[in-house]
Design a protein around this motif. Sequence first.
Motif, mmCIF file in Angstrom:
data_model
loop_
_atom_site.group_PDB
_atom_site.id
_atom_site.type_symbol
_atom_site.label_atom_id
_atom_site.label_comp_id
_atom_site.label_asym_id
_atom_site.label_seq_id
_atom_site.Cartn_x
_atom_site.Cartn_y
_atom_site.Cartn_z
ATOM 1 N N ILE A 132 -14.854 15.418 7.126
ATOM 2 C CA ILE A 132 -14.769 16.877 7.259
ATOM 3 C C ILE A 132 -13.385 17.267 7.764
ATOM 4 O O ILE A 132 -12.766 18.201 7.244
ATOM 5 C CB ILE A 132 -15.888 17.422 8.181
ATOM 6 C CG1 ILE A 132 -17.254 17.237 7.507
ATOM 7 C CG2 ILE A 132 -15.643 18.895 8.527
ATOM 8 C CD1 ILE A 132 -17.447 17.969 6.191
ATOM 9 N N ASN A 133 -12.867 16.564 8.751
ATOM 10 C CA ASN A 133 -11.523 16.867 9.257
ATOM 11 C C ASN A 133 -10.447 16.679 8.190
ATOM 12 O O ASN A 133 -9.412 17.338 8.231
ATOM 13 C CB ASN A 133 -11.202 16.036 10.491
ATOM 14 C CG ASN A 133 -11.876 16.578 11.730
ATOM 15 O OD1 ASN A 133 -12.095 17.783 11.866
ATOM 16 N ND2 ASN A 133 -12.232 15.693 12.649
ATOM 17 N N ALA A 134 -10.701 15.803 7.230
ATOM 18 C CA ALA A 134 -9.760 15.585 6.124
ATOM 19 C C ALA A 134 -9.946 16.626 5.013
ATOM 20 O O ALA A 134 -9.162 16.653 4.058
ATOM 21 C CB ALA A 134 -9.928 14.175 5.560
ATOM 22 N N GLY A 135 -11.001 17.441 5.113
ATOM 23 C CA GLY A 135 -11.191 18.521 4.150
ATOM 24 C C GLY A 135 -12.083 18.215 2.977
ATOM 25 O O GLY A 135 -12.225 19.033 2.069
ATOM 26 N N ARG A 136 -12.747 17.039 2.983
ATOM 27 C CA ARG A 136 -13.622 16.709 1.855
ATOM 28 C C ARG A 136 -14.623 15.624 2.234
ATOM 29 O O ARG A 136 -14.249 14.525 2.628
ATOM 30 C CB ARG A 136 -12.809 16.226 0.672
ATOM 31 C CG ARG A 136 -13.709 15.863 -0.511
ATOM 32 C CD ARG A 136 -12.941 15.710 -1.752
ATOM 33 N NE ARG A 136 -12.386 17.011 -2.088
ATOM 34 C CZ ARG A 136 -11.936 17.337 -3.281
ATOM 35 N NH1 ARG A 136 -11.975 16.465 -4.245
ATOM 36 N NH2 ARG A 136 -11.443 18.521 -3.511
ATOM 37 N N LYS A 137 -15.889 15.941 2.083
ATOM 38 C CA LYS A 137 -16.970 14.972 2.274
ATOM 39 C C LYS A 137 -16.956 14.016 1.083
ATOM 40 O O LYS A 137 -16.992 14.453 -0.060
ATOM 41 C CB LYS A 137 -18.305 15.720 2.368
ATOM 42 C CG LYS A 137 -19.515 14.855 2.558
ATOM 43 C CD LYS A 137 -20.753 15.766 2.651
ATOM 44 C CE LYS A 137 -22.024 14.968 2.765
ATOM 45 N NZ LYS A 137 -22.340 14.233 1.543
ATOM 46 N N GLU A 184 -12.220 28.210 7.910
ATOM 47 C CA GLU A 184 -11.286 29.235 8.379
ATOM 48 C C GLU A 184 -9.867 29.005 7.852
ATOM 49 O O GLU A 184 -9.088 29.956 7.712
ATOM 50 C CB GLU A 184 -11.283 29.292 9.911
ATOM 51 C CG GLU A 184 -12.567 29.855 10.473
ATOM 52 C CD GLU A 184 -12.752 29.618 11.964
ATOM 53 O OE1 GLU A 184 -13.682 30.207 12.525
ATOM 54 O OE2 GLU A 184 -11.980 28.842 12.567
ATOM 55 N N GLN A 185 -9.540 27.756 7.558
ATOM 56 C CA GLN A 185 -8.228 27.432 6.991
ATOM 57 C C GLN A 185 -8.199 27.639 5.474
ATOM 58 O O GLN A 185 -7.189 27.376 4.829
ATOM 59 C CB GLN A 185 -7.851 25.988 7.323
ATOM 60 C CG GLN A 185 -7.572 25.758 8.789
ATOM 61 C CD GLN A 185 -7.368 24.284 9.115
ATOM 62 O OE1 GLN A 185 -7.116 23.455 8.254
ATOM 63 N NE2 GLN A 185 -7.497 23.961 10.393
ATOM 64 N N GLY A 186 -9.328 28.092 4.920
ATOM 65 C CA GLY A 186 -9.373 28.405 3.498
ATOM 66 C C GLY A 186 -9.935 27.324 2.605
ATOM 67 O O GLY A 186 -9.923 27.470 1.377
ATOM 68 N N VAL A 187 -10.439 26.226 3.172
ATOM 69 C CA VAL A 187 -11.051 25.193 2.341
ATOM 70 C C VAL A 187 -12.357 25.759 1.785
ATOM 71 O O VAL A 187 -13.181 26.299 2.520
ATOM 72 C CB VAL A 187 -11.313 23.895 3.143
ATOM 73 C CG1 VAL A 187 -12.055 22.867 2.291
ATOM 74 C CG2 VAL A 187 -10.006 23.328 3.671
ATOM 75 N N ASP A 188 -12.520 25.656 0.483
ATOM 76 C CA ASP A 188 -13.725 26.135 -0.179
ATOM 77 C C ASP A 188 -14.918 25.273 0.243
ATOM 78 O O ASP A 188 -14.792 24.046 0.330
ATOM 79 C CB ASP A 188 -13.519 26.030 -1.700
ATOM 80 C CG ASP A 188 -14.724 26.497 -2.473
ATOM 81 O OD1 ASP A 188 -14.937 27.715 -2.575
ATOM 82 O OD2 ASP A 188 -15.462 25.605 -2.965
ATOM 83 N N PRO A 189 -16.081 25.884 0.525
ATOM 84 C CA PRO A 189 -17.230 25.084 0.977
ATOM 85 C C PRO A 189 -17.679 24.019 -0.027
ATOM 86 O O PRO A 189 -18.096 22.938 0.379
ATOM 87 C CB PRO A 189 -18.335 26.108 1.218
ATOM 88 C CG PRO A 189 -17.862 27.389 0.665
ATOM 89 C CD PRO A 189 -16.379 27.311 0.493
ATOM 90 N N ILE A 190 -17.550 24.309 -1.314
ATOM 91 C CA ILE A 190 -17.927 23.302 -2.322
ATOM 92 C C ILE A 190 -16.939 22.137 -2.284
ATOM 93 O O ILE A 190 -17.322 20.981 -2.406
ATOM 94 C CB ILE A 190 -17.980 23.931 -3.733
ATOM 95 C CG1 ILE A 190 -18.972 25.107 -3.782
ATOM 96 C CG2 ILE A 190 -18.334 22.874 -4.783
ATOM 97 C CD1 ILE A 190 -20.400 24.766 -3.447
ATOM 98 N N THR A 191 -15.681 22.427 -2.083
ATOM 99 C CA THR A 191 -14.686 21.365 -1.934
ATOM 100 C C THR A 191 -14.970 20.564 -0.666
ATOM 101 O O THR A 191 -14.867 19.336 -0.660
ATOM 102 C CB THR A 191 -13.266 21.966 -1.865
ATOM 103 O OG1 THR A 191 -13.019 22.677 -3.076
ATOM 104 C CG2 THR A 191 -12.218 20.887 -1.655
#
Length: 180
Positions: free
Chosen positions: A49-54, A128-135
């Motif tokens: 999650i911290n890297a922006g992608r599961k 909040e940083q703009g990462v799309d939830p699907i991404t």
Amino acid sequence: MALHHDESGVVGRHNVDSSPVGDESDVFDLRRRFCATQKKDFDRALREINAGRKCSCWGWYIFVTRPYVVNGEERGSDTNQDFALRDLHPNTLGGDDAARAYLRFGADGVDLRANYILIMTAVAEQLEQGVDPITLVGFIDDPKLRSSLRLFERVTRDGLDVEVNTVCCRALSALKEPRE
């Protein structure tokens, strides 16, 4: 992006003792279902999650939620049903009591409440940083994430757990998701 629908890839699903613990204080079987899996996989989930992608399959026991019910009947995979937070009979399709117990439970060096706050804070920060939830979590786990946040936001309202409620509200706001 991994689709996360093949349950054979569930990271914590294998090699976890499924025998009952016999602990009368754990009526929701939280130790076996969540402490064992999170002890093994929580750090990995948080890193992803911290890297922006599961990237791996752990949503069932990290984004915990009540049973998936359609027209009064429980649906979902066997794995989904195993990890669902269900209340005691006769309200087995509810999950409010089990969710409150989840937030008070810890065993084997795992504090479920602390882990929930950590993962949902990381989720909120990414959104909040703009990462799309699907991404961020994939289209299969996006509904589970939203359902988990709504459940825990609702059961912690009215000062019952301000810290959990705040992080849930923060993530739901970033998702533009209404409260239940």
